[in-house]
Design an enzyme around this catalytic site. Sequence first.
Site, PDB file in Angstrom:
ATOM      1  N   ASP A  49       1.536  -2.628  12.472  1.00 52.84           N
ATOM      2  CA  ASP A  49       1.192  -2.570  11.053  1.00 52.84           C
ATOM      3  C   ASP A  49       1.778  -1.350  10.343  1.00 52.84           C
ATOM      4  O   ASP A  49       1.269  -0.900   9.325  1.00 52.84           O
ATOM      5  CB  ASP A  49      -0.339  -2.617  10.875  1.00 52.84           C
ATOM      6  CG  ASP A  49      -1.049  -1.465  11.594  1.00 52.84           C
ATOM      7  OD1 ASP A  49      -0.356  -0.661  12.267  1.00 52.84           O
ATOM      8  OD2 ASP A  49      -2.280  -1.350  11.483  1.00 52.84           O
TER       9      ASP A  49
ATOM     10  N   THR B  44      -8.782   5.766  16.171  1.00 54.79           N
ATOM     11  CA  THR B  44      -7.441   5.457  15.674  1.00 54.79           C
ATOM     12  C   THR B  44      -7.483   5.168  14.179  1.00 54.79           C
ATOM     13  O   THR B  44      -6.637   5.636  13.410  1.00 54.79           O
ATOM     14  CB  THR B  44      -6.872   4.226  16.423  1.00 54.79           C
ATOM     15  OG1 THR B  44      -6.768   4.556  17.808  1.00 54.79           O
ATOM     16  CG2 THR B  44      -5.510   3.827  15.895  1.00 54.79           C
TER      17      THR B  44
ATOM     18  N   LYS C 197       6.332   0.399  14.302  1.00 55.02           N
ATOM     19  CA  LYS C 197       5.160   0.114  15.158  1.00 55.02           C
ATOM     20  C   LYS C 197       4.952  -1.403  15.192  1.00 55.02           C
ATOM     21  O   LYS C 197       4.366  -1.982  14.280  1.00 55.02           O
ATOM     22  CB  LYS C 197       3.941   0.832  14.569  1.00 55.02           C
ATOM     23  CG  LYS C 197       2.615   0.606  15.271  1.00 55.02           C
ATOM     24  CD  LYS C 197       1.597   1.660  14.786  1.00 55.02           C
ATOM     25  CE  LYS C 197       0.187   1.417  15.267  1.00 55.02           C
ATOM     26  NZ  LYS C 197      -0.594   0.561  14.348  1.00 55.02           N
TER      27      LYS C 197
ATOM     28  N   GLN D 252     -11.253  -2.460  17.583  1.00 54.78           N
ATOM     29  CA  GLN D 252     -11.269  -3.719  16.804  1.00 54.78           C
ATOM     30  C   GLN D 252     -11.675  -4.922  17.661  1.00 54.78           C
ATOM     31  O   GLN D 252     -11.993  -5.996  17.120  1.00 54.78           O
ATOM     32  CB  GLN D 252      -9.868  -4.020  16.227  1.00 54.78           C
ATOM     33  CG  GLN D 252      -9.195  -2.879  15.495  1.00 54.78           C
ATOM     34  CD  GLN D 252      -9.951  -2.421  14.263  1.00 54.78           C
ATOM     35  OE1 GLN D 252     -10.444  -3.237  13.487  1.00 54.78           O
ATOM     36  NE2 GLN D 252     -10.063  -1.111  14.084  1.00 54.78           N
TER      37      GLN D 252
ATOM     38  N   GLU E 164      -3.141   5.892   4.270  1.00 53.05           N
ATOM     39  CA  GLU E 164      -2.739   4.890   3.285  1.00 53.05           C
ATOM     40  C   GLU E 164      -3.800   4.707   2.215  1.00 53.05           C
ATOM     41  O   GLU E 164      -4.996   4.795   2.487  1.00 53.05           O
ATOM     42  CB  GLU E 164      -2.522   3.543   3.990  1.00 53.05           C
ATOM     43  CG  GLU E 164      -1.418   3.606   5.014  1.00 53.05           C
ATOM     44  CD  GLU E 164      -1.420   2.426   5.989  1.00 53.05           C
ATOM     45  OE1 GLU E 164      -0.326   2.022   6.394  1.00 53.05           O
ATOM     46  OE2 GLU E 164      -2.496   1.918   6.335  1.00 53.05           O
TER      47      GLU E 164
ATOM     48  N   LYS F 133      -8.996   1.350  -0.923  1.00 51.24           N
ATOM     49  CA  LYS F 133      -9.449   1.851   0.382  1.00 51.24           C
ATOM     50  C   LYS F 133      -8.547   2.995   0.799  1.00 51.24           C
ATOM     51  O   LYS F 133      -7.335   2.943   0.580  1.00 51.24           O
ATOM     52  CB  LYS F 133      -9.408   0.734   1.426  1.00 51.24           C
ATOM     53  CG  LYS F 133      -9.839   1.206   2.831  1.00 51.24           C
ATOM     54  CD  LYS F 133     -10.039   0.051   3.800  1.00 51.24           C
ATOM     55  CE  LYS F 133      -8.769  -0.403   4.451  1.00 51.24           C
ATOM     56  NZ  LYS F 133      -9.008  -1.396   5.511  1.00 51.24           N
TER      57      LYS F 133
ATOM     58  N   THR G  57      -3.193  -3.890  19.913  1.00 44.32           N
ATOM     59  CA  THR G  57      -2.979  -2.636  20.631  1.00 44.32           C
ATOM     60  C   THR G  57      -2.596  -1.542  19.631  1.00 44.32           C
ATOM     61  O   THR G  57      -2.220  -1.832  18.501  1.00 44.32           O
ATOM     62  CB  THR G  57      -1.843  -2.777  21.669  1.00 44.32           C
ATOM     63  OG1 THR G  57      -0.615  -2.986  20.974  1.00 44.32           O
ATOM     64  CG2 THR G  57      -2.100  -3.940  22.608  1.00 44.32           C
TER      65      THR G  57
ATOM     66  N   VAL H   8      -2.033  -8.261  15.264  1.00 50.44           N
ATOM     67  CA  VAL H   8      -2.805  -7.361  14.409  1.00 50.44           C
ATOM     68  C   VAL H   8      -2.342  -5.896  14.521  1.00 50.44           C
ATOM     69  O   VAL H   8      -2.388  -5.140  13.559  1.00 50.44           O
ATOM     70  CB  VAL H   8      -4.320  -7.451  14.775  1.00 50.44           C
ATOM     71  CG1 VAL H   8      -5.152  -6.509  13.926  1.00 50.44           C
ATOM     72  CG2 VAL H   8      -4.823  -8.876  14.627  1.00 50.44           C
ATOM     73  N   GLY H   9      -1.888  -5.499  15.711  1.00 48.92           N
ATOM     74  CA  GLY H   9      -1.640  -4.073  15.970  1.00 48.92           C
ATOM     75  C   GLY H   9      -0.364  -3.509  15.356  1.00 48.92           C
ATOM     76  O   GLY H   9      -0.290  -2.323  15.077  1.00 48.92           O
TER      77      GLY H   9
ATOM     78  N   ARG I  76       0.831  -1.212   0.000  1.00 48.94           N
ATOM     79  CA  ARG I  76       0.000   0.000   0.000  1.00 48.94           C
ATOM     80  C   ARG I  76       0.862   1.256   0.000  1.00 48.94           C
ATOM     81  O   ARG I  76       2.016   1.247   0.432  1.00 48.94           O
ATOM     82  CB  ARG I  76      -0.980  -0.003   1.154  1.00 48.94           C
ATOM     83  CG  ARG I  76      -0.353  -0.038   2.506  1.00 48.94           C
ATOM     84  CD  ARG I  76      -1.431  -0.187   3.576  1.00 48.94           C
ATOM     85  NE  ARG I  76      -0.907  -0.797   4.776  1.00 48.94           N
ATOM     86  CZ  ARG I  76      -1.655  -1.374   5.691  1.00 48.94           C
ATOM     87  NH1 ARG I  76      -2.955  -1.446   5.543  1.00 48.94           N
ATOM     88  NH2 ARG I  76      -1.108  -1.892   6.768  1.00 48.94           N
TER      89      ARG I  76
HETATM   90  N1  LIG Z   1      -3.716  -5.675  10.738  1.00 47.64           N
HETATM   91  C1  LIG Z   1      -4.799  -5.072  10.329  1.00 47.64           C
HETATM   92  O1  LIG Z   1      -5.372  -5.435   9.332  1.00 47.64           O
HETATM   93  C2  LIG Z   1      -5.352  -3.949  11.163  1.00 47.64           C
HETATM   94  C3  LIG Z   1      -6.641  -3.465  10.892  1.00 47.64           C
HETATM   95  C4  LIG Z   1      -7.175  -2.491  11.733  1.00 47.64           C
HETATM   96  C5  LIG Z   1      -6.418  -1.969  12.766  1.00 47.64           C
HETATM   97  N2  LIG Z   1      -5.142  -2.433  12.951  1.00 47.64           N
HETATM   98  C6  LIG Z   1      -4.327  -1.926  14.071  1.00 47.64           C
HETATM   99  O2  LIG Z   1      -4.849  -2.503  15.249  1.00 47.64           O
HETATM  100  C7  LIG Z   1      -4.573  -1.639  16.360  1.00 47.64           C
HETATM  101  C8  LIG Z   1      -5.801  -1.457  17.203  1.00 47.64           C
HETATM  102  O3  LIG Z   1      -6.759  -0.720  16.483  1.00 47.64           O
HETATM  103  P1  LIG Z   1      -8.039  -0.136  17.229  1.00 47.64           P
HETATM  104  O4  LIG Z   1      -8.855   0.509  16.162  1.00 47.64           O
HETATM  105  O5  LIG Z   1      -8.652  -1.195  18.075  1.00 47.64           O
HETATM  106  O6  LIG Z   1      -7.325   0.955  18.154  1.00 47.64           O
HETATM  107  P2  LIG Z   1      -7.871   1.618  19.517  1.00 47.64           P
HETATM  108  O7  LIG Z   1      -7.036   2.821  19.726  1.00 47.64           O
HETATM  109  O8  LIG Z   1      -9.348   1.762  19.455  1.00 47.64           O
HETATM  110  O9  LIG Z   1      -7.556   0.521  20.651  1.00 47.64           O
HETATM  111  C9  LIG Z   1      -6.242   0.161  21.006  1.00 47.64           C
HETATM  112  C10 LIG Z   1      -6.243  -0.296  22.459  1.00 47.64           C
HETATM  113  O10 LIG Z   1      -4.910  -0.767  22.767  1.00 47.64           O
HETATM  114  C11 LIG Z   1      -4.644  -0.424  24.125  1.00 47.64           C
HETATM  115  N3  LIG Z   1      -3.200  -0.492  24.357  1.00 47.64           N
HETATM  116  C12 LIG Z   1      -2.235   0.366  23.943  1.00 47.64           C
HETATM  117  N4  LIG Z   1      -1.028  -0.049  24.370  1.00 47.64           N
HETATM  118  C13 LIG Z   1      -1.231  -1.197  25.071  1.00 47.64           C
HETATM  119  C14 LIG Z   1      -0.379  -2.098  25.762  1.00 47.64           C
HETATM  120  N5  LIG Z   1       0.917  -1.881  25.845  1.00 47.64           N
HETATM  121  N6  LIG Z   1      -0.925  -3.198  26.356  1.00 47.64           N
HETATM  122  C15 LIG Z   1      -2.273  -3.403  26.308  1.00 47.64           C
HETATM  123  N7  LIG Z   1      -3.139  -2.571  25.674  1.00 47.64           N
HETATM  124  C16 LIG Z   1      -2.618  -1.490  25.067  1.00 47.64           C
HETATM  125  C17 LIG Z   1      -5.259   0.965  24.264  1.00 47.64           C
HETATM  126  O11 LIG Z   1      -5.489   1.288  25.632  1.00 47.64           O
HETATM  127  C18 LIG Z   1      -6.561   0.802  23.460  1.00 47.64           C
HETATM  128  O12 LIG Z   1      -7.656   0.424  24.278  1.00 47.64           O
HETATM  129  C19 LIG Z   1      -4.023  -0.359  15.758  1.00 47.64           C
HETATM  130  O13 LIG Z   1      -2.623  -0.342  15.909  1.00 47.64           O
HETATM  131  C20 LIG Z   1      -4.391  -0.442  14.294  1.00 47.64           C
HETATM  132  O14 LIG Z   1      -3.487   0.254  13.472  1.00 47.64           O
HETATM  133  C21 LIG Z   1      -4.620  -3.413  12.185  1.00 47.64           C
END
Ligand SMILES: NC(=O)c1ccc[n+]([C@@H]2O[C@H](COP(=O)([O-])OP(=O)(O)OC[C@H]3O[C@@H](n4cnc5c(N)ncnc54)[C@H](O)[C@@H]3O)[C@@H](O)[C@H]2O)c1
Length: 348
Positions: free
Chosen positions: A234, A91, A238, A147, A63, A76, A208, A231-232, A52
């Site tokens: 990405d 986020t 990060k 998520q 993105e 997207k 996260t 998942v987080g 992307r």
């Molecule tokens: N891989 C994919 O396809 C994909 C798709 C969507 C989102 N994401 C990523 O997933 C992540 C979560 O997205 P979201 O929309 O739920 O975000 P969000 O901000 O709504 O939720 C993230 C949560 O993580 C918690 N957190 C942060 N650091 C932490 C730690 N060290 N230990 C435990 N919890 C912690 C926060 O308190 C928060 O509640 C983001 O990084 C996003 O970029 C990835």
Amino acid sequence: VTPHKLNIVPFVSVDSMMKLVLAIGVETVLTEMAQYIEQDYANWKNFDKTARVASHSHDGVIELMPTSDGNLYSFKYVNGHPKNTKQGLQTVTAFGVLADVASGYPVLLSEMTILTALRTAAMSALAAKYLAPKNAQTLALIGNGAQSEFQAIAFKAILGMKQLRLYDIDRAASHRCAKNLEGMGFSVTVCNTSQEAIEGAHVITTVTADKQYATILTDNMVGSGVHINAVGGDCPGKTELHKDILLRSDIFVEFTPQTRIEGEIQQLTADHPVTEFWQVVSGTAKGRSSDQQITLFDSVGFAIEDFSALRYVRDKLVQTKHFDELDLIADPDEPRDLFGMLLRAAAA
Ligand SMILES: NC(=O)c1ccc[n+]([C@@H]2O[C@H](COP(=O)([O-])OP(=O)(O)OC[C@H]3O[C@@H](n4cnc5c(N)ncnc54)[C@H](O)[C@@H]3O)[C@@H](O)[C@H]2O)c1
């Protein structure tokens, strides 16, 4: 959907998306969407694939994610701004377009914030179907933000996993997640640490949000035989897992060139062996092959999943009618008389 005129494009707003998902049922949507993703991954060779296009800034990323199978094209727009929640913003937000390759005309414009949460969860559970240990019951869910419920419901719908162990640095987030899932057949434990959350878990999902090389899991925490759904992490800079976990795992990715930049494997050398998930779906590579193996799905989110999600929504519009008609494409009576159309509007 065949709008009476090709210039009128079906538009699925956030409100329509919620109505559509509720009319079909969240579990059914996740299950059916996973089937669409699986079909498209089985058709991998026919897709245009590109990492992307990311525009990074200090606090986040914007993105664009395009792909095509030769018949349909999609893209997207999505952002990732972990600091947003502190200002009452999300986020991740997104919208996207599906288009007809033959004419180049868009056939669907849709919100994709809800759709991204759905497709990410469907993809996670689909990967786990091939990679998680047999009869997995317990899911540790670390990071209980936007998520998280979608992830939990997808694992229940697709793998029958009902034991849920939640952890978030913000305890209120875990309690909100637990409350939102009440009455859906889960047995939920809110935990005090990530270590506690992964006790007895067969699948560990890290979802996260933090713009740094975070260490949600360290090597000593992860026992043999588990499946990690990361998942987080990405984006460049990060990540969520300690590098040593990666060195003990069999790693599965969506599209290698993109995951090398954005995934957990950005911590490894560029020649570290990984398996692309389409190979597992098409039977040219093995998924889980032993009880001891640690499998890792290094999820970053790939354009084909969004393509599948938009394709799914478009197919569902016919029966649900949850869309508006958008006057998106100019439509002069004589196609080359675009300026004439403007003149006639001025006269009218
Ligand atoms: N891989 C994919 O396809 C994909 C798709 C969507 C989102 N994401 C990523 O997933 C992540 C979560 O997205 P979201 O929309 O739920 O975000 P969000 O901000 O709504 O939720 C993230 C949560 O993580 C918690 N957190 C942060 N650091 C932490 C730690 N060290 N230990 C435990 N919890 C912690 C926060 O308190 C928060 O509640 C983001 O990084 C996003 O970029 C990835």
